[in-house]
Design a protein around this motif. Structure first.
Motif, PDB file in Angstrom:
ATOM      1  N   ARG A   1      31.446  42.780  44.597  1.00 26.77           N
ATOM      2  CA  ARG A   1      32.420  42.629  43.510  1.00 26.77           C
ATOM      3  C   ARG A   1      31.863  41.797  42.374  1.00 26.77           C
TER       4      ARG A   1
ATOM      5  N   GLY B   1      42.933  43.247  32.546  1.00 27.67           N
ATOM      6  CA  GLY B   1      42.678  43.237  33.985  1.00 27.67           C
ATOM      7  C   GLY B   1      43.083  41.904  34.586  1.00 27.67           C
TER       8      GLY B   1
ATOM      9  N   VAL C   1      44.146  55.890  36.547  1.00 25.76           N
ATOM     10  CA  VAL C   1      43.517  54.838  35.763  1.00 25.76           C
ATOM     11  C   VAL C   1      43.495  55.205  34.279  1.00 25.76           C
TER      12      VAL C   1
ATOM     13  N   ASN D   1      39.204  45.316  38.025  1.00 28.43           N
ATOM     14  CA  ASN D   1      39.948  46.364  37.321  1.00 28.43           C
ATOM     15  C   ASN D   1      39.649  46.287  35.838  1.00 28.43           C
TER      16      ASN D   1
ATOM     17  N   ALA E   1      32.695  52.207  40.964  1.00 27.18           N
ATOM     18  CA  ALA E   1      33.984  52.142  41.658  1.00 27.18           C
ATOM     19  C   ALA E   1      33.903  52.721  43.059  1.00 27.18           C
TER      20      ALA E   1
ATOM     21  N   TYR F   1      36.890  51.477  45.707  1.00 22.62           N
ATOM     22  CA  TYR F   1      38.022  52.345  46.016  1.00 22.62           C
ATOM     23  C   TYR F   1      37.448  53.514  46.793  1.00 22.62           C
TER      24      TYR F   1
ATOM     25  N   LEU G   1      40.051  40.465  41.594  1.00 27.24           N
ATOM     26  CA  LEU G   1      40.443  41.874  41.609  1.00 27.24           C
ATOM     27  C   LEU G   1      40.826  42.320  40.202  1.00 27.24           C
ATOM     28  N   GLY G   2      41.540  41.419  39.494  1.00 24.05           N
ATOM     29  CA  GLY G   2      41.925  41.736  38.125  1.00 24.05           C
ATOM     30  C   GLY G   2      40.700  41.900  37.240  1.00 24.05           C
TER      31      GLY G   2
ATOM     32  N   PHE H   1      36.549  48.031  34.806  1.00 24.93           N
ATOM     33  CA  PHE H   1      36.681  49.480  34.650  1.00 24.93           C
ATOM     34  C   PHE H   1      37.461  49.816  33.385  1.00 24.93           C
ATOM     35  N   TYR H   2      38.520  49.047  33.130  1.00 21.63           N
ATOM     36  CA  TYR H   2      39.271  49.291  31.885  1.00 21.63           C
ATOM     37  C   TYR H   2      38.346  49.161  30.687  1.00 21.63           C
TER      38      TYR H   2
ATOM     39  N   GLU I   1      46.816  41.517  34.694  1.00 25.02           N
ATOM     40  CA  GLU I   1      47.354  42.312  35.793  1.00 25.02           C
ATOM     41  C   GLU I   1      47.173  41.572  37.123  1.00 25.02           C
TER      42      GLU I   1
END
Lengths: 295, 327
Positions: A150, A257, A230, A22, A216, A220, A18-19, A25-26, A260
């Motif tokens: 994913r 990510g 975000v 994210n 995304a 989401y 998951l990190g 996307f970052y 996190e």
């Protein structure tokens, strides 16, 4: 390897994945911000809204025109990038001779308008966007379950980031772009149409954000507020990495990510703020950012 | 410091009356005070108190942006945290309103010191992003901390008794108390702007390198104005919590930071009175458009775009240019 520090590996790797998502996307978003900042010298506050637009346009294409995910992946960045070009030509380009702050304020205002319009039309509850059937299901890797979609997001993000890096660092057009970042007047004197280069750069940065939005959408729910939250994290990512280096942006994005994700395993309460804490530490230790030159 | 006073003399030569208050400014302040005294007989006092709190908030923000040249995109952090502290101390500890407001203001100042000392390490656009990111951190903290009430916020905060004596429950009583607080706050800001310290700030805003070469430790000045601005924003937020008897996540969210930027931009950055007008316009607009939901957001966005594209001096800035007097 059944337990790591008392954490079952499924949970650990699940959160790491998951990190990593994210982080993808970052990375894409901070890459777009960095490219735009490099040439236009403005921080594109609309970036989050354009990411959200990417997701929404993908949803609209599917529901109104029946264009599936794969088409959206190509068409949406073009559409949203085109709206970005219109914005740049009509509004942003008139501010280059002013303080950078006005660019920030203008794009903030644009973000409010775009977000407000979508909230008005579609509410804030979020719309579902199905995972394309080719990528449904997942793989059992033994230590964890990897949903295909994913894995796809992580891989395609990496590819897009590296392709962007290659285009900027290794091609002729990228060379113009880097030269114009250093000294636009001189590049203009060599007969290169710098204003057009700037417009295209903005369009490309926006297209990257929209591409991230399409990626995304199935993860989401498609929601007018998805961009606002975000983008602030991405700002922190940009401050941590510094905007001087393309590879730096990519590395920082993915790295943060992961951090996190790890925080979510070991100290869930801190996961929302860990990036900001890292930002504080970086500001103390290396104010210019990890890969940055002093602005 | 001898160099200090010489500097200021030079600055003030072509600005007669900068030592005292120019007649025009005096007249405007008196006008505002009179307006404040009679307004509750004509308009709804709660609405007026909201306008006043936001006017103070915008002026505090303008102190930093218009005179220090620092765009903070996270001023909601000070406004909101002061609002939480003041609401909490008034409700849980039974503090009198003036004490609760002082606590909130102090908390905002401390927070401003912490965030400011980190943020001033970066300039320009990075400064804006850093302050925004830290404000978001404060938001998440407020969301999770046990004493803030999460999504509900702190509700039904008692208005209490001023100095333990005068009941603040009637709107009229509270109104004049708030008027006093805000008016004093505005005068303090005016004094800061026109002090030697304020002159140095303007020097830093216009040319930081020159001020460094003149021997000023500019980062100290920047931090000082950051803390002052945060504290005054806190004063506004703390007062707002007592007025509405509520501290909520709205007060610390980034939209609040954006609103105060908008008020200042619309009224006129770097003008003394602009942010007051900007706050009045925006709060009024919010009141009228409140029933239309997201049109408030869209309207604010449109004002942002129009203000940036067409009149960057703001309303009061334009007036000042026409009458050729600083306002």
């Amino acid at each position: 390897m059944f337990e790591l520090l008392g954490i079952p590996p499924q949970a650990l790797f699940g959160q790491l994945l998951l990190g990593l998502i994210n982080g993808s996307f970052y990375a894409i978003l901070s890459l777009g911000l960095a490219i735009i900042f490099g040439l236009l010298n403005i921080i594109n506050f609309t970036h989050g809204a354009q990411y959200m637009m990417g997701a929404f346009v993908a949803w609209m294409l599917l529901n109104y025109l029946g264009i599936p995910y794969w088409g959206a992946l190509i068409v949406v960045p073009i559409i949203v990038g085109a709206t970005g070009i219109v914005l740049e030509r009509l509004l942003i380009s008139r501010l280059y001779h002013l303080d950078h702050l006005y660019g920030l304020l203008l794009t903030f205002g644009l973000a409010l308008i775009i977000t407000g319009i979508f909230r008005n039309q579609y509410g804030i509850s979020g719309l579902p966007y199905a995972i394309p059937k080719q990528l449904a299901g997942g793989q059992n890797l033994g230590f964890m379950f990897l949903p295909n979609y994913r894995g796809w997001v992580v891989v395609v993000s990496l590819v897009v980031c590296l392709a962007t890096w290659f285009a900027i660092e290794k091609t002729r057009l990228g060379g113009y772009l880097r030269a114009a970042t250093e000294n636009p007047t001189m590049v203009g004197a060599f007969g290169i149409n710098v204003p057009r280069l700037i417009t295209l750069t903005y369009g490309f940065g926006v297209a990257l954000a929209a591409f991230a939005g399409v990626l995304a959408a199935p993860i989401y729910s498609v929601n007018p507020n998805m961009g606002a939250d975000v983008i602030i994290v991405v700002f922190a990512v940009v401050v941590i990495g510094g905007m001087g280096s393309i590879l730096g942006s990519i590395l920082t994005g993915f790295g943060l990510g992961l951090v996190e994700g790890l925080t979510r395993v070991f100290y869930p309460e801190g996961s929302a703020v860990v990036i900001f804490v890292i930002m504080a530490i970086v500001l103390l230790v290396k104010p210019a950012g990890l890969f940055g030159r002093e602005a | 410091m001898a160099t200090d006073s010489e500097m200021i003399d030079v600055v003030q030569v072509d600005r007669p009356g900068a030592i005292g208050m120019p007649m025009l400014h005096k007249a405007i302040f008196i006008g505002l005070l009179l307006l404040g005294l009679v307004a509750p007989f004509m308009l709804y006092p709660i609405f007026l108190m909201k306008v006043m709190c936001f006017a103070l908030f915008a002026c505090a923000f303008n102190l930093l942006l218009g005179f220090g040249g620092l765009l903070s995109f996270g001023h909601a952090a000070y406004f909101g945290s002061a609002s939480y502290i003041s609401a909490y101390t008034a409700k849980a500890w039974g503090f009198t309103p003036e004490l609760a407001i002082l606590c909130g203001t102090g908390a905002a100042a401390i927070l401003g010191l912490a965030i400011g000392s980190l943020a001033i390490r970066r300039q320009g656009i990075y400064f804006a992003m850093v302050t925004l990111a830290f404000a978001q951190m404060v938001f998440f903290f407020s969301l999770q901390a046990p004493f803030t009430g999460g999504e509900d916020g702190i509700q039904s905060v008692p208005r209490g008794y001023l100095l333990g004596l005068i009941s603040m429950a009637p709107d009229r009583n509270l109104y004049y108390f708030v008027l006093g607080v805000v008016f004093v706050g505005l005068l303090v800001i005016y004094r800061i702007i026109h002090s030697p310290f304020g002159q140095v700030l303007k020097g830093i805003r216009d040319n930081e390198a020159r001020m460094v070469s003149l021997g000023y430790r500019t980062s100290r000045y920047k931090l000082a104005v950051f803390v002052l601005s945060a504290a005054l924003a806190g004063l506004a937020g703390a007062t707002k919590a007592i007025v509405f008897q509520l501290a909520s996540l709205t007060d610390v969210y980034w939209t609040m930071s954006g609103e105060v930027v908008l008020m200042t931009l619309l009224g006129g950055m770097g003008t003394v009175f602009g942010p007051i007008l900007g706050a009045a316009v925006i709060v009024t607009m919010q009141n009228y458009l409140a029933t239309f939901g997201d049109w408030v957001t869209i309207g604010q966005g449109i004002i942002f775009v129009v203000a940036v594209m067409l009149f960057r001096e703001g309303i009061v800035g334009v007036i000042a240019r026409i009458i050729r007097r600083p306002l």
